[in-house]
Design a protein around this motif. Sequence first.
Motif, PDB file in Angstrom:
ATOM      1  N   SER A   1       0.825  -1.203   0.000  1.00  0.00           N
ATOM      2  CA  SER A   1       0.000   0.000   0.000  1.00  0.00           C
ATOM      3  C   SER A   1       0.861   1.256   0.000  1.00  0.00           C
ATOM      4  CB  SER A   1      -0.908   0.006   1.231  1.00  0.00           C
ATOM      5  OG  SER A   1      -1.603   1.224   1.323  1.00  0.00           O
ATOM      6  N   ASN A   2       0.386   2.290  -0.725  1.00  0.00           N
ATOM      7  CA  ASN A   2       1.060   3.588  -0.632  1.00  0.00           C
ATOM      8  C   ASN A   2       0.144   4.636   0.011  1.00  0.00           C
ATOM      9  OD1 ASN A   2      -0.762   4.103  -2.684  1.00  0.00           O
ATOM     10  ND2 ASN A   2       0.709   5.162  -3.992  1.00  0.00           N
ATOM     11  N   ILE A   3      -1.025   4.178   0.524  1.00  0.00           N
ATOM     12  CA  ILE A   3      -1.984   5.075   1.176  1.00  0.00           C
ATOM     13  C   ILE A   3      -2.157   4.658   2.631  1.00  0.00           C
ATOM     14  CG2 ILE A   3      -4.309   6.043   1.142  1.00  0.00           C
ATOM     15  CD1 ILE A   3      -4.525   5.135  -1.783  1.00  0.00           C
ATOM     16  N   CYS A   4      -1.976   5.613   3.506  1.00  0.00           N
ATOM     17  CA  CYS A   4      -2.144   5.384   4.945  1.00  0.00           C
ATOM     18  C   CYS A   4      -3.211   6.345   5.468  1.00  0.00           C
ATOM     19  CB  CYS A   4      -0.823   5.620   5.672  1.00  0.00           C
ATOM     20  SG  CYS A   4      -0.948   5.529   7.470  1.00  0.00           S
ATOM     21  N   MET A   5      -4.217   5.808   6.127  1.00  0.00           N
ATOM     22  CA  MET A   5      -5.232   6.660   6.742  1.00  0.00           C
ATOM     23  C   MET A   5      -5.063   6.611   8.251  1.00  0.00           C
ATOM     24  SD  MET A   5      -9.276   7.048   6.139  1.00  0.00           S
ATOM     25  CE  MET A   5     -10.153   8.352   7.007  1.00  0.00           C
ATOM     26  N   ILE A   6      -4.918   7.795   8.852  1.00  0.00           N
ATOM     27  CA  ILE A   6      -4.787   7.918  10.304  1.00  0.00           C
ATOM     28  C   ILE A   6      -5.968   8.751  10.781  1.00  0.00           C
ATOM     29  CG2 ILE A   6      -3.351   8.721  12.210  1.00  0.00           C
ATOM     30  CD1 ILE A   6      -0.925   8.437  10.318  1.00  0.00           C
ATOM     31  N   THR A   7      -6.854   8.146  11.558  1.00  0.00           N
ATOM     32  CA  THR A   7      -8.094   8.819  11.942  1.00  0.00           C
ATOM     33  C   THR A   7      -8.340   8.697  13.439  1.00  0.00           C
ATOM     34  OG1 THR A   7     -10.458   8.979  11.431  1.00  0.00           O
ATOM     35  CG2 THR A   7      -9.503   6.778  11.413  1.00  0.00           C
ATOM     36  N   ASN A   8      -9.116   9.628  13.984  1.00  0.00           N
ATOM     37  CA  ASN A   8      -9.292   9.693  15.435  1.00  0.00           C
ATOM     38  C   ASN A   8     -10.171   8.586  15.997  1.00  0.00           C
ATOM     39  OD1 ASN A   8     -11.743  10.601  14.478  1.00  0.00           O
ATOM     40  ND2 ASN A   8     -11.610  12.630  15.388  1.00  0.00           N
ATOM     41  N   ILE A   9     -11.093   8.050  15.175  1.00  0.00           N
ATOM     42  CA  ILE A   9     -12.020   7.025  15.635  1.00  0.00           C
ATOM     43  C   ILE A   9     -12.604   6.345  14.403  1.00  0.00           C
ATOM     44  CG2 ILE A   9     -14.152   8.391  15.656  1.00  0.00           C
ATOM     45  CD1 ILE A   9     -13.034   6.216  18.616  1.00  0.00           C
ATOM     46  N   GLY A  10     -13.205   5.188  14.587  1.00  0.00           N
ATOM     47  CA  GLY A  10     -13.856   4.489  13.487  1.00  0.00           C
ATOM     48  C   GLY A  10     -15.361   4.455  13.685  1.00  0.00           C
ATOM     49  N   PRO A  11     -16.083   5.526  13.314  1.00  0.00           N
ATOM     50  CA  PRO A  11     -17.536   5.537  13.491  1.00  0.00           C
ATOM     51  C   PRO A  11     -18.194   4.394  12.723  1.00  0.00           C
ATOM     52  CG  PRO A  11     -16.731   7.731  12.912  1.00  0.00           C
ATOM     53  CD  PRO A  11     -15.604   6.765  12.684  1.00  0.00           C
ATOM     54  N   HIS A  12     -19.229   3.828  13.300  1.00  0.00           N
ATOM     55  CA  HIS A  12     -19.900   2.669  12.717  1.00  0.00           C
ATOM     56  C   HIS A  12     -20.333   2.922  11.274  1.00  0.00           C
ATOM     57  CE1 HIS A  12     -23.301  -0.186  12.111  1.00  0.00           C
ATOM     58  NE2 HIS A  12     -22.483  -0.995  12.735  1.00  0.00           N
ATOM     59  N   TYR A  13     -20.838   4.116  11.002  1.00  0.00           N
ATOM     60  CA  TYR A  13     -21.380   4.398   9.672  1.00  0.00           C
ATOM     61  C   TYR A  13     -20.308   4.459   8.587  1.00  0.00           C
ATOM     62  CZ  TYR A  13     -19.919   9.322   9.104  1.00  0.00           C
ATOM     63  OH  TYR A  13     -19.172  10.470   8.909  1.00  0.00           O
ATOM     64  N   ARG A  14     -19.026   4.620   8.984  1.00  0.00           N
ATOM     65  CA  ARG A  14     -17.970   4.772   7.984  1.00  0.00           C
ATOM     66  C   ARG A  14     -17.311   3.441   7.599  1.00  0.00           C
ATOM     67  NH1 ARG A  14     -14.284  10.053   8.866  1.00  0.00           N
ATOM     68  NH2 ARG A  14     -14.266   9.969   6.584  1.00  0.00           N
ATOM     69  N   TYR A  15     -17.748   2.348   8.195  1.00  0.00           N
ATOM     70  CA  TYR A  15     -17.161   1.058   7.830  1.00  0.00           C
ATOM     71  C   TYR A  15     -17.262   0.763   6.331  1.00  0.00           C
ATOM     72  CZ  TYR A  15     -16.267  -3.917   7.434  1.00  0.00           C
ATOM     73  OH  TYR A  15     -15.763  -5.131   7.027  1.00  0.00           O
ATOM     74  N   PRO A  16     -18.432   0.974   5.692  1.00  0.00           N
ATOM     75  CA  PRO A  16     -18.517   0.633   4.256  1.00  0.00           C
ATOM     76  C   PRO A  16     -17.506   1.371   3.380  1.00  0.00           C
ATOM     77  CG  PRO A  16     -20.712   0.888   5.176  1.00  0.00           C
ATOM     78  CD  PRO A  16     -19.753   1.366   6.229  1.00  0.00           C
ATOM     79  N   ILE A  17     -17.325   2.680   3.584  1.00  0.00           N
ATOM     80  CA  ILE A  17     -16.369   3.407   2.753  1.00  0.00           C
ATOM     81  C   ILE A  17     -14.935   3.042   3.128  1.00  0.00           C
ATOM     82  CG2 ILE A  17     -16.568   5.480   4.213  1.00  0.00           C
ATOM     83  CD1 ILE A  17     -15.521   5.247   0.479  1.00  0.00           C
ATOM     84  N   PHE A  18     -14.655   2.881   4.412  1.00  0.00           N
ATOM     85  CA  PHE A  18     -13.303   2.493   4.817  1.00  0.00           C
ATOM     86  C   PHE A  18     -12.946   1.126   4.239  1.00  0.00           C
ATOM     87  CE2 PHE A  18     -12.567   5.137   8.960  1.00  0.00           C
ATOM     88  CZ  PHE A  18     -12.721   6.293   8.231  1.00  0.00           C
ATOM     89  N   ASN A  19     -13.867   0.180   4.336  1.00  0.00           N
ATOM     90  CA  ASN A  19     -13.587  -1.172   3.853  1.00  0.00           C
ATOM     91  C   ASN A  19     -13.402  -1.188   2.340  1.00  0.00           C
ATOM     92  OD1 ASN A  19     -13.297  -3.930   4.936  1.00  0.00           O
ATOM     93  ND2 ASN A  19     -14.924  -4.405   3.484  1.00  0.00           N
ATOM     94  N   LEU A  20     -14.195  -0.366   1.633  1.00  0.00           N
ATOM     95  CA  LEU A  20     -14.040  -0.264   0.182  1.00  0.00           C
ATOM     96  C   LEU A  20     -12.669   0.303  -0.169  1.00  0.00           C
ATOM     97  CD1 LEU A  20     -15.322  -0.591  -2.621  1.00  0.00           C
ATOM     98  CD2 LEU A  20     -16.245   1.722  -2.376  1.00  0.00           C
ATOM     99  N   LEU A  21     -12.198   1.291   0.596  1.00  0.00           N
ATOM    100  CA  LEU A  21     -10.864   1.853   0.355  1.00  0.00           C
ATOM    101  C   LEU A  21      -9.788   0.806   0.613  1.00  0.00           C
ATOM    102  CD1 LEU A  21     -11.234   5.379   2.020  1.00  0.00           C
ATOM    103  CD2 LEU A  21     -11.137   4.865  -0.424  1.00  0.00           C
ATOM    104  N   GLY A  22     -10.012  -0.027   1.619  1.00  0.00           N
ATOM    105  CA  GLY A  22      -9.068  -1.095   1.902  1.00  0.00           C
ATOM    106  C   GLY A  22      -9.010  -2.115   0.782  1.00  0.00           C
ATOM    107  N   GLU A  23     -10.183  -2.454   0.251  1.00  0.00           N
ATOM    108  CA  GLU A  23     -10.255  -3.474  -0.808  1.00  0.00           C
ATOM    109  C   GLU A  23      -9.813  -2.935  -2.165  1.00  0.00           C
ATOM    110  OE1 GLU A  23     -14.003  -6.111   0.980  1.00  0.00           O
ATOM    111  OE2 GLU A  23     -14.320  -4.702  -0.673  1.00  0.00           O
TER     112      GLU A  23
END
Length: 369
Positions: free
Chosen positions: A4-26
């Motif tokens: 990976s060349n993309i690193c996301m550093i965030t303060n918390i993982g809100p429940h509603y953001r799982y779909p977009i975060f997981n899509l970015l991971g995949e």
Amino acid sequence: MKQSNICMITNIGPHYRYPIFNLLGEALNTDFYIGDRLQFEIKTFDYHALTGYKKTLHNIFINKFYWQKGSLRPLFGHYKYFILDGEPFCLSSWVIILLARLMGKKAIAWTHGWYGREGAVKRVVKKFYYALHSKLMVYNEYSINLMEQEGIDRNKMVCIANSLDSDKDMEIRRQLGPTDIYSKHFNNSDPTIIYCGRLQKIKKLDMLIDALVELKAEGINANIIFVGKDTEQVDVDRYALQRGVSQQIWMYGPCYDDTVLGQLFYDAAICVSPGHVGLTAIHALSFGCPVITHDNFAYQAPEFEAIKPGITGDFFHHNDTHDLVRVLKKWLGQNDCQRNQTRSAAFDEIDSKWNIHYQLDIIRKITND
């Protein structure tokens, strides 16, 4: 797997953001470093279930400011892009941004940006902070326009919008059709207004009861369903009883089943949030329900921008119950044909911008230079 060349550093993982975060991971092989807590309660997803999850960071708070322990370490790895919250209160983010510049790497803010109510000191701090980033992904165009007026380069900013579980909601939407859920409960065929979210004082739900009383005095009958948990003893039902409209309200309580919520939104005439509207607007529009909220955008959440007056909803004058009634009358009188046109417009708005695939495309373009 490709490194990976993309690193996301965030303060918390809100429940509603799982779909977009997981899509970015995949889709983009993004790695995630996520904080463990905030100073207020928020529902989070299971970090270990996230594609690309690397580490949970410990957030150390000093009043409003905080430091994410361990957040600097990824800087010395193979990443080229660092997606941060765009939160000036995060002290470790300042260090990451400065070091990234020195190391030829890029810091990208995923941020609310400007609200329009910033004082002089906050404006200076925000301008300096945002100037350090290579790109700013801002939730809405309203904030981008305000930031441009503050002298921030428009070419540096892009609208990232916001989203819920777009793909899941699309599947539910395809199964929806009219039901008699409201007529069976209320024993009438009057249009139903829906409020969905936590029952809090800041949401000014008493205005909805007052509006119902005023409509009734004008000979216009309607129902209201309140979907959500009363977290602050707002006691909407007690106020409705005092005002003589308790038979016209349904205290549904909390519901976390999107199939059920989708039907409630689909069958409602309008969704109303007298206080700020937030993601409720995206939720309602995803299932074809137009949205009404107040017009003081400096005190709105960014999702108000999904409301196109007269098309996907409307705005009333801030804190003005009489104006809320004026706007409600326009929407409560829709016939079936008009209601279907509104549903279609709501779907188009969500599909054009307020979804995880739109957000993925934005981030792909930014990290593909």
